[in-house]
Motif scaffolding. Sequence first.
Motif, PDB file in Angstrom:
ATOM      1  N   VAL A  62       0.853  -1.189   0.000  1.00 36.66           N
ATOM      2  CA  VAL A  62       0.000   0.000   0.000  1.00 36.66           C
ATOM      3  C   VAL A  62       0.886   1.235   0.000  1.00 36.66           C
ATOM      4  O   VAL A  62       1.811   1.347   0.804  1.00 36.66           O
ATOM      5  CB  VAL A  62      -0.931   0.013   1.229  1.00 36.66           C
ATOM      6  N   THR A  63       0.604   2.180  -0.901  1.00 31.45           N
ATOM      7  CA  THR A  63       1.388   3.402  -0.982  1.00 31.45           C
ATOM      8  C   THR A  63       0.923   4.394   0.079  1.00 31.45           C
ATOM      9  O   THR A  63      -0.275   4.684   0.192  1.00 31.45           O
ATOM     10  CB  THR A  63       1.261   4.049  -2.368  1.00 31.45           C
ATOM     11  N   VAL A  64       1.858   4.905   0.845  1.00 29.38           N
ATOM     12  CA  VAL A  64       1.537   5.873   1.896  1.00 29.38           C
ATOM     13  C   VAL A  64       1.187   7.212   1.253  1.00 29.38           C
ATOM     14  O   VAL A  64       1.954   7.762   0.457  1.00 29.38           O
ATOM     15  CB  VAL A  64       2.729   6.056   2.859  1.00 29.38           C
ATOM     16  N   GLY A  65       0.016   7.735   1.604  1.00 30.06           N
ATOM     17  CA  GLY A  65      -0.418   9.019   1.078  1.00 30.06           C
ATOM     18  C   GLY A  65       0.067  10.164   1.948  1.00 30.06           C
ATOM     19  O   GLY A  65       0.857   9.974   2.883  1.00 30.06           O
ATOM     20  N   PRO A  66      -0.369  11.406   1.650  1.00 30.55           N
ATOM     21  CA  PRO A  66      -0.008  12.547   2.495  1.00 30.55           C
ATOM     22  C   PRO A  66      -0.395  12.276   3.949  1.00 30.55           C
ATOM     23  O   PRO A  66      -1.491  11.776   4.227  1.00 30.55           O
ATOM     24  CB  PRO A  66      -0.833  13.696   1.902  1.00 30.55           C
ATOM     25  N   LEU A  67       0.495  12.580   4.871  1.00 28.41           N
ATOM     26  CA  LEU A  67       0.288  12.232   6.266  1.00 28.41           C
ATOM     27  C   LEU A  67      -0.695  13.197   6.940  1.00 28.41           C
ATOM     28  O   LEU A  67      -0.620  14.410   6.744  1.00 28.41           O
ATOM     29  CB  LEU A  67       1.624  12.244   7.003  1.00 28.41           C
ATOM     30  N   ALA A  68      -1.608  12.647   7.735  1.00 27.70           N
ATOM     31  CA  ALA A  68      -2.639  13.454   8.380  1.00 27.70           C
ATOM     32  C   ALA A  68      -2.392  13.614   9.877  1.00 27.70           C
ATOM     33  O   ALA A  68      -2.374  14.725  10.400  1.00 27.70           O
ATOM     34  CB  ALA A  68      -4.021  12.839   8.145  1.00 27.70           C
ATOM     35  N   ASP A  69      -2.205  12.505  10.601  1.00 30.51           N
ATOM     36  CA  ASP A  69      -2.081  12.591  12.052  1.00 30.51           C
ATOM     37  C   ASP A  69      -1.477  11.299  12.578  1.00 30.51           C
ATOM     38  O   ASP A  69      -1.419  10.281  11.857  1.00 30.51           O
ATOM     39  CB  ASP A  69      -3.453  12.835  12.695  1.00 30.51           C
ATOM     40  N   MET A  70      -1.061  11.329  13.841  1.00 29.61           N
ATOM     41  CA  MET A  70      -0.525  10.123  14.478  1.00 29.61           C
ATOM     42  C   MET A  70      -0.905  10.127  15.953  1.00 29.61           C
ATOM     43  O   MET A  70      -1.224  11.167  16.529  1.00 29.61           O
ATOM     44  CB  MET A  70       0.986  10.034  14.310  1.00 29.61           C
ATOM     45  N   ALA A  71      -0.871   8.947  16.566  1.00 27.86           N
ATOM     46  CA  ALA A  71      -1.187   8.811  17.990  1.00 27.86           C
ATOM     47  C   ALA A  71      -0.463   7.590  18.529  1.00 27.86           C
ATOM     48  O   ALA A  71      -0.340   6.573  17.834  1.00 27.86           O
ATOM     49  CB  ALA A  71      -2.693   8.677  18.208  1.00 27.86           C
ATOM     50  N   TRP A  72      -0.001   7.682  19.760  1.00 28.10           N
ATOM     51  CA  TRP A  72       0.659   6.549  20.401  1.00 28.10           C
ATOM     52  C   TRP A  72      -0.396   5.595  20.936  1.00 28.10           C
ATOM     53  O   TRP A  72      -1.374   6.015  21.558  1.00 28.10           O
ATOM     54  CB  TRP A  72       1.555   7.019  21.536  1.00 28.10           C
ATOM     55  N   GLN A  73      -0.226   4.316  20.675  1.00 28.45           N
ATOM     56  CA  GLN A  73      -1.165   3.296  21.124  1.00 28.45           C
ATOM     57  C   GLN A  73      -0.473   2.411  22.159  1.00 28.45           C
ATOM     58  O   GLN A  73       0.400   1.612  21.813  1.00 28.45           O
ATOM     59  CB  GLN A  73      -1.652   2.445  19.947  1.00 28.45           C
ATOM     60  N   PRO A  74      -0.825   2.538  23.434  1.00 29.30           N
ATOM     61  CA  PRO A  74      -0.241   1.651  24.449  1.00 29.30           C
ATOM     62  C   PRO A  74      -0.636   0.202  24.188  1.00 29.30           C
ATOM     63  O   PRO A  74      -1.559  -0.084  23.419  1.00 29.30           O
ATOM     64  CB  PRO A  74      -0.857   2.163  25.768  1.00 29.30           C
ATOM     65  N   ALA A  75       0.085  -0.702  24.825  1.00 34.30           N
ATOM     66  CA  ALA A  75      -0.267  -2.118  24.703  1.00 34.30           C
ATOM     67  C   ALA A  75      -1.671  -2.360  25.236  1.00 34.30           C
ATOM     68  O   ALA A  75      -2.092  -1.758  26.231  1.00 34.30           O
ATOM     69  CB  ALA A  75       0.739  -2.959  25.482  1.00 34.30           C
ATOM     70  N   VAL A  76      -2.403  -3.225  24.554  1.00 33.63           N
ATOM     71  CA  VAL A  76      -3.752  -3.597  24.964  1.00 33.63           C
ATOM     72  C   VAL A  76      -3.745  -5.100  25.236  1.00 33.63           C
ATOM     73  O   VAL A  76      -3.742  -5.897  24.296  1.00 33.63           O
ATOM     74  CB  VAL A  76      -4.792  -3.263  23.871  1.00 33.63           C
ATOM     75  N   PRO A  77      -3.711  -5.515  26.506  1.00 37.23           N
ATOM     76  CA  PRO A  77      -3.623  -6.944  26.816  1.00 37.23           C
ATOM     77  C   PRO A  77      -4.729  -7.741  26.133  1.00 37.23           C
ATOM     78  O   PRO A  77      -5.897  -7.371  26.166  1.00 37.23           O
ATOM     79  CB  PRO A  77      -3.783  -6.977  28.347  1.00 37.23           C
TER      80      PRO A  77
END
Length: 259
Positions: A42-57
């Motif tokens: 999959v080709t990465v498009g223009p970047l919009a946003d990001m968020a850190w995702q902690p581990a989810v047991p």
Amino acid sequence: DIYVLDGGRGLVERYRLDANQEFVPDPTGQTVLAEGAAVDGVTVGPLADMAWQPAVPGFQDRPGLLVLDRNNNFFRYDPRVEGASYIELGDPTALQFPNQIETYSGRTYVADAGVQQILRYEPGQFNLTPTPWFAEQTAANLTGLQRMAIDGDIWLLYPTGIVLRYNQGESVPFSVKGSVARIDDPIDMAVGQQTDILYIADAAGERIFAFDKNGDYLAQYIAPEPGQLVNLRGLYLDDVAGRLFILTQSSLFQVPPPG
């Protein structure tokens, strides 16, 4: 680790703090995702946003970085695995024009101006259709949304300086107050998880405002030397350590949170 999304260069870069977490020894960032790159075909498009995702047991055993592009694709970067990976959505048509993502309590929230709704993915369930978070009777406008933050409630910041607060999908009366706190160019917002404080970065004023969660003005941070916060770009609040990271176009600062 510190991650910076640079929309101008189309990159997400990773930097490392020193052992005392006081400075970045190597100013050369490691690119972890780039616009135009192919990730799992999959080709990465223009970047919009990001968020850190902690581990989810039971769902996601390791923490990682979630990145959204403007083609409605999700990617995940795990610092312990080589390269990023593509997250296949079970219902890609559910998204129309998302521009903000945030995580809270294992869930992923997507603000989508196309459907004027905040869509919620349950932990580890990107393969299912997301559920609408706003209540049916709630009239919300996500067009032009500057930043979304979550502390149980959802907070929305707009370019006019207006902050809206929602609880369990319904609007809660809220407005920032204080004649000193004129926000001319709000660029980012951070909401305390351990504290009752809301921070707003004002790029025009080159300062960070602190309000309590009733909207009352508390304090502000202004750099000790003129021009240090020129081209203010972003905030990140580390509640546990009691540190506020301030990003400009050329520098990263770490200061005690005002208020």
